[in-house]
Structure formats: structure tokens, C-alpha cells
Design a protein around this motif. Structure first.
Motif, PDB file in Angstrom:
ATOM      1  N   CYS A 340      67.887  35.295  90.298  1.00 36.85           N
ATOM      2  CA  CYS A 340      68.515  34.541  88.837  1.00 36.85           C
ATOM      3  C   CYS A 340      68.252  35.401  88.095  1.00 36.85           C
ATOM      4  N   SER A 341      68.480  35.649  87.450  1.00 39.11           N
ATOM      5  CA  SER A 341      68.115  35.427  85.302  1.00 39.11           C
ATOM      6  C   SER A 341      67.489  34.978  84.457  1.00 39.11           C
ATOM      7  N   GLY A 342      67.829  34.281  85.153  1.00 39.91           N
ATOM      8  CA  GLY A 342      67.360  32.526  84.479  1.00 39.91           C
ATOM      9  C   GLY A 342      65.749  31.881  84.768  1.00 39.91           C
ATOM     10  N   CYS A 343      66.263  32.110  85.978  1.00 40.01           N
ATOM     11  CA  CYS A 343      64.334  31.126  86.864  1.00 40.01           C
ATOM     12  C   CYS A 343      63.937  32.580  87.922  1.00 40.01           C
ATOM     13  N   GLY A 344      64.782  33.730  87.956  1.00 35.19           N
ATOM     14  CA  GLY A 344      64.235  34.535  88.902  1.00 35.19           C
ATOM     15  C   GLY A 344      64.493  33.772  90.806  1.00 35.19           C
ATOM     16  N   GLU A 345      65.100  33.071  90.536  1.00 31.90           N
ATOM     17  CA  GLU A 345      65.062  32.611  92.374  1.00 31.90           C
ATOM     18  C   GLU A 345      65.964  33.121  92.946  1.00 31.90           C
ATOM     19  N   ARG A 354      82.111  36.263  93.326  1.00 29.48           N
ATOM     20  CA  ARG A 354      81.765  37.006  91.263  1.00 29.48           C
ATOM     21  C   ARG A 354      81.038  36.864  90.800  1.00 29.48           C
ATOM     22  N   VAL A 355      80.992  35.342  91.160  1.00 32.22           N
ATOM     23  CA  VAL A 355      80.280  34.572  90.022  1.00 32.22           C
ATOM     24  C   VAL A 355      78.919  33.608  90.125  1.00 32.22           C
ATOM     25  N   HIS A 356      77.392  33.961  89.664  1.00 30.39           N
ATOM     26  CA  HIS A 356      76.698  33.999  90.068  1.00 30.39           C
ATOM     27  C   HIS A 356      76.422  32.074  89.398  1.00 30.39           C
ATOM     28  N   CYS A 357      76.264  31.704  90.215  1.00 30.07           N
ATOM     29  CA  CYS A 357      76.259  29.846  90.017  1.00 30.07           C
ATOM     30  C   CYS A 357      74.402  29.806  91.138  1.00 30.07           C
ATOM     31  N   CYS A 358      73.228  29.033  89.982  1.00 31.61           N
ATOM     32  CA  CYS A 358      72.061  28.980  90.473  1.00 31.61           C
ATOM     33  C   CYS A 358      71.578  27.525  91.132  1.00 31.61           C
ATOM     34  N   PRO A 359      71.405  26.839  91.506  1.00 30.96           N
ATOM     35  CA  PRO A 359      71.260  24.925  91.550  1.00 30.96           C
ATOM     36  C   PRO A 359      69.458  25.114  91.811  1.00 30.96           C
ATOM     37  N   ASN A 360      69.272  25.814  91.356  1.00 32.70           N
ATOM     38  CA  ASN A 360      67.570  25.189  90.426  1.00 32.70           C
ATOM     39  C   ASN A 360      67.613  25.123  89.237  1.00 32.70           C
ATOM     40  N   CYS A 361      67.817  26.160  88.390  1.00 32.99           N
ATOM     41  CA  CYS A 361      68.276  26.394  87.257  1.00 32.99           C
ATOM     42  C   CYS A 361      69.529  25.265  86.158  1.00 32.99           C
ATOM     43  N   GLY A 362      70.840  26.092  86.976  1.00 28.71           N
ATOM     44  CA  GLY A 362      71.539  25.248  86.753  1.00 28.71           C
ATOM     45  C   GLY A 362      72.332  26.485  86.268  1.00 28.71           C
ATOM     46  N   LEU A 363      72.642  28.183  86.435  1.00 33.84           N
ATOM     47  CA  LEU A 363      73.060  29.048  85.179  1.00 33.84           C
ATOM     48  C   LEU A 363      74.027  29.401  86.132  1.00 33.84           C
TER      49      LEU A 363
END
Length: 406
Positions: A340-345, A354-363
Motif C-alpha cells: 500500500c502506498s499510503g501505509c505500507g501494508e 485492477r483496484v487497490h483497496c487497503c483495509p488498514n488505511c482505507g486507501l
């Protein structure tokens, strides 16, 4: 600094006959010297104390090597006087090609990677010869003076840059005519790394759905020139299969297929140059993925990968950046789409997602954009949470989207 400028030649009918005759004779001698190396190698490649019980004993003779084959050119001209009309440096360059092809097969390149067994050149497969010591004095107006050929008209579609010295000239036969490639060198241009502004840098993610996505969410659509020309190419290839082998009509049909392939290659190359001109006009440092293109070309995506031409694209970028005083950097792409480019998770996902969806930071953002941001962060040395400038703006704009659940 070395540059290559290519121009189209307009030789007369007599000059074209001479050029084709030279290519054919150089091809025959190339095949003979390559066969001579293979013969010696097959007979002498094992030690005498480890030979098989049943084998042929070769006559003792020296191993064919570069300087020995060059010395043999003197006897060649005595036994075959028709080789005297060919420029001596062209024959020497032909020997050098034999050496390079055989060395890559036996020893490998500078990285130790070996090439396949060199093949003998069939009719029409030896397409170029070189003047290793070309001079700027050969150019006179709209013509160029080629030794032992004469004055040949040239289409100067762009002027030669000033301050450069002409080092060599390569005459090439393509599907639509003859070309001369002038190799230029300017020793005044430093070879060291340029002094660039790292604040004006961008990461790019190469793909097949979109040709590239930058870390600033700029996108370039993939053109797919080969796929668009497949129907026309199939039609021309059917015409070839209907013609009798060896006939003039078949040769013309084959030439039409070759011209279409040449057009596709030129369209792709022109597209690559335009994309790099756009990137280098906006940014000082471009960070791209260090892709295993040969490995990808062996997968189910082979046609799309080769149609995109990533290898040529990256090679053009390195050359244009050097000329512009800017920088291109390869970066390891391992995990750039997962991290994840927002939190590194790490957020594992299949290739079809084709979509990145981070459960940690919501990006929530495009998978390729997430990879491009990670590529830039790795190159400039940022930590997982340290985003600067336009990268932070892009991430924050996508953070406003509804949160997703894993």
C-alpha cells in the motif's frame, strides 16, 4: 557521447545492383567462415585423453580466430578476384561479425549469458555492411560519397548536429529501400551522471491495459499497432501462400508483408519517442520498473508484451535522457502492486483485480497508480508514511473515496 542518425538513400539502378551483389558475396563468405569455426570446434573441443572410443581424428590445424581469418582475406582476393571490388574494411567487419556471433555462443556476453547456435545466413538475410572509418567529408550537399560505390543521393530529413564527429556508416537494405546510419561522437559531452532536481521526479508503471501510469495519475493508452494490423497482415500472408515458391509474384507478395511489418515497427518507435519527449519535458528524473521482459515474452501475454515494445521504450528513454541532461532509473518492481502506498501494508490481490483497496488505511485507488507511487518512493528513499508534494496530493484525493472492506 554517441548518436546514430539514419537517412534514406536513393541509389541509381546500377548502384543498387552493386549493393545487392556485395551483400550476397559478404553473406557467402560469412557462412564459409562460420562453418570453418564450427568444423574446428566439433573436431577439437574435447581433450585427447577423453575422446570417445569411436571418433574421427581431425587433421591438426590452428584454431580459426579473428586475426587469422582477417589474414585469410588476402588469399581470398587472390583466389576469387571478384572480392577485390568490395571495400577491404567491409570484409574485415564481416569477420568481426563472425567472431561476435561465435563468441556469444561459446563464451557468452559480459554477463555470462550465452546465445543460441549461430545460424547460416540465407538469401536476403544478410542486410547490411559497415564502413568503420567514415568521414564527414563524404557529405556533399544532398549526396554522400561512398567508397567504391560513388555519389549516392540522400534524403536529409533532419540536419546533422554540429560539433559531432562521424565515426562509422552502416548501409542497410530494408523492405522499402536503402538507408545509411551515421554514428556520431562528441567528446565534449560528459559521460558522468547529470545534476538533476530530485524534487521534480516521477515514477511510471508500465502495463498492457494502459501503456503507462505515472505517480501523478497521468495515463497513456496502449496503441496496439500490431493487433490493429492483424487482419491486413493475415490477408497479405494468404496472398503469399497462394503464390508459387521462387516466382517473382511471391517475392512481391513477401515484400508487401515486410513493408507492413516495417510500418508497424516505425509506428511503435515513433510512439515511444513521443511519450519520452512528453515525460522529459515535464520531469528531471523518471523512475521505471526493471522488468524481466524476456521472461514475460514466454508467457500467455507474449503477443501483447512484444506489441507494447517495453524493451525498446526503455532503451530510447535512457538515450534521450542522457542527451537532455536528465536521468532514468530502474527500480525493482517486486511487491509494488501489493504494498500500500499510503501505509505500507501488504494487500495481496490477483492480477485480474485492477483496484487497490487497503483495509488498514482505507486507501482506494487504481492498482497501477499505487504501483507507480511505490516505484517513486523506493527510488527517492522515502519511508512508508513519508509522502511529499504531488504524491501526497494524489493519495489524499483518493482517500476521500468510500472506505472498502477486505
Amino acid at each position: 557521447m554517441r548518436l546514430a542518425y539514419q537517412y534514406k538513400l536513393l541509389p541509381t539502378t546500377e548502384q543498387q545492383t552493386t549493393l545487392n551483389r556485395w551483400l550476397d558475396r559478404l553473406r557467402h563468405q560469412y557462412n564459409w567462415m562460420l562453418a570453418d569455426r564450427f568444423d574446428w570446434w566439433e573436431m577439437n573441443r574435447c581433450a585427447i585423453n577423453s575422446c570417445p572410443l569411436v571418433c574421427s581424428i581431425a587433421e591438426p590445424r590452428e584454431q580459426p580466430e579473428y586475426y587469422g581469418q582477417k589474414r585469410a582475406l588476402v588469399g581470398l582476393k587472390q583466389d576469387r578476384p571478384w572480392y577485390k571490388e568490395i571495400h577491404s574494411q567491409m570484409l574485415q567487419d564481416m569477420v568481426k561479425r563472425v567472431k561476435l556471433a561465435f563468441d556469444r555462443y561459446i563464451k557468452g556476453d559480459c554477463n555470462g549469458k550465452k546465445s543460441g547456435r549461430p545460424r547460416f545466413k540465407g538469401a536476403g538475410r544478410y542486410r547490411s555492411f559497415t564502413y568503420p572509418q567514415a568521414l564527414i567529408d563524404w557529405i556533399d550537399g544532398n549526396k554522400i560519397e561512398l567508397p567504391k560505390i560513388g555519389r549516392v543521393q540522400v534524403i536529409w530529413h533532419r540536419p546533422l548536429p554540429t560539433g559531432f564527429e562521424v565515426k562509422s556508416a552502416i548501409i542497410t537494405h530494408k523492405a522499402d529501400g536503402w538507408y545509411v546510419t551515421l554514428s556520431l561522437q562528441d567528446d565534449s559531452v560528459p559521460e558522468s551522471s547529470p545534476d538533476v532536481d530530485w524534487d521534480n521526479s516521477v515514477g511510471i508503471d508500465l502495463g498492457l491495459k494502459e501503456f503507462l501510469v505515472t505517480s501523478n495519475n497521468e495515463r497513456v493508452e496502449v496503441p496496439q499497432y500490431f493487433r490493429k494490423a492483424q487482419k491486413k497482415l493475415a490477408k497479405l500472408q494468404r496472398f503469399v501462400s497462394c503464390k508459387q515458391k521462387g516466382s517473382n509474384r511471391r517475392k512481391k507478395a513477401v515484400n508487401r508483408v515486410a513493408k507492413l511489418h516495417l510500418k508497424i515497427a516505425r509506428q511503435r518507435k515513433d510512439f515511444h519517442f513521443k511519450v519520452w519527449s512528453w515525460l522529459l519535458e515535464k520531469y528531471d528524473v523518471i523512475i521505471h520498473e526493471k522488468l524481466n521482459i524476456k521472461g514475460l515474452a514466454k508467457t500467455r501475454l507474449a503477443k501483447s508484451v512484444l506489441d507494447a515494445g517495453w524493451g525498446q521504450f526503455l532503451a530510447i528513454g535512457a538515450n534521450k535522457a542522457e542527451r537532455a541532461g536528465k536521468l532514468t532509473l530502474p527500480e525493482n518492481p517486486n511487491g509494488t502492486s501489493i504494498d500500500c502506498s499510503g501505509c505500507g501494508e501488504r494487500v495481496p490481490k490477483p492480477l485480474a483485480d485492477r483496484v487497490h483497496c487497503c483495509p488498514n488505511c482505507g486507501l482506494f485507488l487504481c492498482r497501477d497508480l499505487n504501483a507507480a507511487i511505490n516505484i517513486k518512493k523506493r527510488a527517492v528513499g522515502h519511508q512508508a508514511r513519508q509522502l511529499t508534494g504531488n504524491v501526497l496530493a494524489v493519495v489524499e484525493s483518493h482517500r476521500r473515496s468510500p472506505r472498502c472492506t477486505a
